[in-house]
Design a protein around this motif. Structure first.
Motif, short mmCIF file in Angstrom:
data_model
loop_
_atom_site.label_atom_id
_atom_site.label_comp_id
_atom_site.label_asym_id
_atom_site.label_seq_id
_atom_site.Cartn_x
_atom_site.Cartn_y
_atom_site.Cartn_z
N ASP A 107 0.84 -1.23 0.09
CA ASP A 107 0.07 0.08 -0.14
C ASP A 107 0.91 1.18 -0.13
O ASP A 107 0.52 2.34 -0.83
N LYS A 108 1.95 1.30 1.01
CA LYS A 108 2.68 2.47 0.88
C LYS A 108 3.23 2.85 -0.41
O LYS A 108 3.51 3.85 -0.81
N GLY A 156 1.37 8.99 -5.74
CA GLY A 156 1.30 10.20 -5.01
C GLY A 156 1.50 11.54 -5.85
O GLY A 156 1.80 11.61 -7.05
N LYS A 157 1.36 12.82 -4.98
CA LYS A 157 1.56 13.87 -5.72
C LYS A 157 2.70 14.80 -4.89
O LYS A 157 2.67 14.50 -3.77
N GLN A 158 3.46 15.47 -5.79
CA GLN A 158 4.58 16.39 -4.87
C GLN A 158 3.61 17.85 -4.52
O GLN A 158 3.15 18.33 -5.41
N VAL A 159 3.94 18.15 -3.20
CA VAL A 159 3.45 19.18 -2.59
C VAL A 159 4.38 19.81 -1.71
O VAL A 159 5.42 19.34 -1.40
N PRO A 160 4.34 21.17 -1.11
CA PRO A 160 5.27 21.80 -0.30
C PRO A 160 4.94 21.16 1.04
O PRO A 160 3.90 20.57 1.55
N GLY A 161 6.26 21.01 1.54
CA GLY A 161 6.38 20.36 3.00
C GLY A 161 6.65 21.34 4.00
O GLY A 161 7.53 22.22 3.67
N ALA A 186 -0.98 9.08 -2.53
CA ALA A 186 -2.35 9.11 -3.03
C ALA A 186 -3.57 8.81 -1.93
O ALA A 186 -3.21 8.07 -1.28
N ASP A 187 -4.57 9.58 -2.10
CA ASP A 187 -5.75 9.25 -1.30
C ASP A 187 -6.41 7.82 -1.61
O ASP A 187 -6.52 7.50 -2.90
#
Length: 458
Positions: A144-145, A152-157, A260-261
């Motif tokens: 799953d991971k 998934g998507k790249q987002v500000p952290g 990813a959700d």
């Protein structure tokens, strides 16, 4: 022409060919006529050279070629017609009587190595272990991971975590830790600490936030690799040796991968439209995916154990070693009378298994069809797509790529051999008694550990 076969022992026979003048005379005359047409003699028009002159000049050579070809073809025709399972090549038997072209009738003898009759012992009396690998919740969590990270998507952290990208200003420092006069400044530096070869350097970034500063050594992150260092510092490779000191990075931005959700878009992307609808079905689908992959591992282990158990059951096999060694010397320039024993010893095991595998194929009437080769090519293509996260490839696309794969004749031949091996072991699995044993992944991996490791573990 007369051909006879005498069985000398269990694995050796002798083919005798008796050739009379009537068997080859017409072909010799025909070939001499062809020579007359294409190699005219002085004073004669093409095709009108006297026969006596042709016989005198070319007769012996033509007679030798015709006899040699006739005998060679007849040997292999006889082997094919009588379905002799010959190993290696027929070996001419030397006689005390010298070969004389003045004779009209000739006798030739050939020794042939013959494959032994084999009882495969592939039946319900043969017990072979089969390991069923248990799919644990931990394995599902890991799968799953991986999938959610990959899709998934790249987002500000907010802070640097594993696999984060770090953006900011890189500034070269002097020995006192101050910005170096005339040193390098990279305004838009980008780093991926998780790819650093030096884990101590990676640790310097862990947990850092936007606005903070990290002092690190770029050269140490890549073991001084010129290509990596020149890319990181935006300089030529030739300049990298001059910049092995510390740098500081003023962190301006942190990019992390947001998994990813668990929503319908993700389920459809991974398994195909409308196949999975909720988390419970999702975990079941992952469980089935892992189980199917593990079946291949279990089957691979079965092929190892089945081969070993069949070899033990069959026992020692007699081979026509003298003929096979002579064949090796003739067929391979690297094999000599001095090293042929060692070469044959290294090949004997595989040859024995090939003969047993052939006997199993005959026992169960196994043949490789075009569909078998194409299906294997499709499975290969599917695995290649899966490596790039493409789990649902349309059937027509798979078929197209599969046909491209087997358009290469070498690849096609290799896949035909793999298909035969797969069908042989499938037949073995159905025919023997399986001793099924449930095991964990760790227990399964231990089966492949060296013997001394396994003994130490016990």
């Amino acid at each position: 022409m007369n051909v006879t076969y005498d069985k000398l022992d269990n694995v050796t026979g002798e083919i005798t060919i008796t050739l009379e003048e009537k068997d080859y005379a017409d072909k010799v005359e025909k070939q001499l006529k062809e020579i007359s047409k294409h190699r005219p003699e002085p004073g004669f028009r093409p095709g009108h050279t006297p026969k006596a002159l042709l016989v005198k000049k070319y007769g012996d050579a033509v007679k030798y070629d015709v006899i040699n070809k006739e005998v060679g073809e007849k040997v292999y025709d006889y082997i094919r017609e009588q379905d002799l399972r010959v190993l290696g090549n027929p070996v001419p038997v030397k006689t005390e009587e010298e070969f004389d072209l003045k004779n009209k009738d000739f006798t030739f003898k050939f020794k042939v190595g013959v494959a032994p009759e084999i009882d495969t012992h592939v039946n319900k009396d043969l017990h072979v272990p089969f390991y069923d690998i248990t799919v644990s919740d931990e394995m599902i969590d890991n799968e799953d991971k991986q999938f959610r990270t990959r899709l998934g998507k790249q987002v500000p952290g907010e802070e640097v975590e594993h696999n984060a990208l770090v953006k900011g200003v890189l500034t070269e420092l002097d020995a006192e830790g101050n910005p170096k006069e005339g040193g390098i400044v990279v305004e838009n530096g980008i780093l991926a600490p998780s790819y650093f070869k030096n884990k101590d350097q990676e640790a310097l970034f862990n947990g850092k936030k936007v606005g903070e500063t990290v002092v690190f050594n770029p050269a140490a992150t890549c073991d001084g690799n010129e290509a990596e260092l020149s890319s990181m510092l935006n300089i030529d490779k030739e300049q990298t040796a001059e910049h092995h000191g510390d740098f500081k990075m003023d962190i301006k931005e942190i990019i992390v991968v947001k998994p990813a959700d668990l929503d319908q878009e993700y389920y459809d992307q991974l398994f195909g439209a409308d196949k999975v609808h909720n988390e419970e079905e999702y975990r079941d689908a992952l469980r089935n995916m892992i189980a199917n992959a593990l079946k291949n591992d279990s089957f691979y282990r079965f092929t190892i154990d089945a081969k070993n158990d069949i070899l033990k059951a069959v026992g020692e096999i007699e081979l026509p070693e003298a003929i096979l060694k002579e064949y090796l010397i003739q067929a391979n320039e690297q094999v000599t009378p001095e090293n042929v024993d060692e070469t044959f010893a290294s090949m004997r095991g595989q040859l024995v298994w090939d003969l047993i595998s052939e006997a199993i194929a005959k026992q169960f009437e196994i043949k490789v069809e075009e569909e078998d080769i194409l299906n294997l090519a499709k499975a290969t293509a599917q695995q290649q797509f899966a490596q790039y996260g493409m789990a649902n490839v349309p059937a027509e696309t798979l078929d197209k790529y599969a046909r491209q794969i087997i358009s290469d004749e070498k690849v096609r031949r290799r896949m035909a051999e793999q298909s035969l091996e797969f069908k042989v072991f499938n037949a073995v699995r159905d025919a023997v008694s399986l001793d099924e044993k449930p095991v964990t992944v760790e227990e399964f991996r231990a089966l492949f550990a060296p013997a001394e490791t396994a003994e130490a573990a016990e």
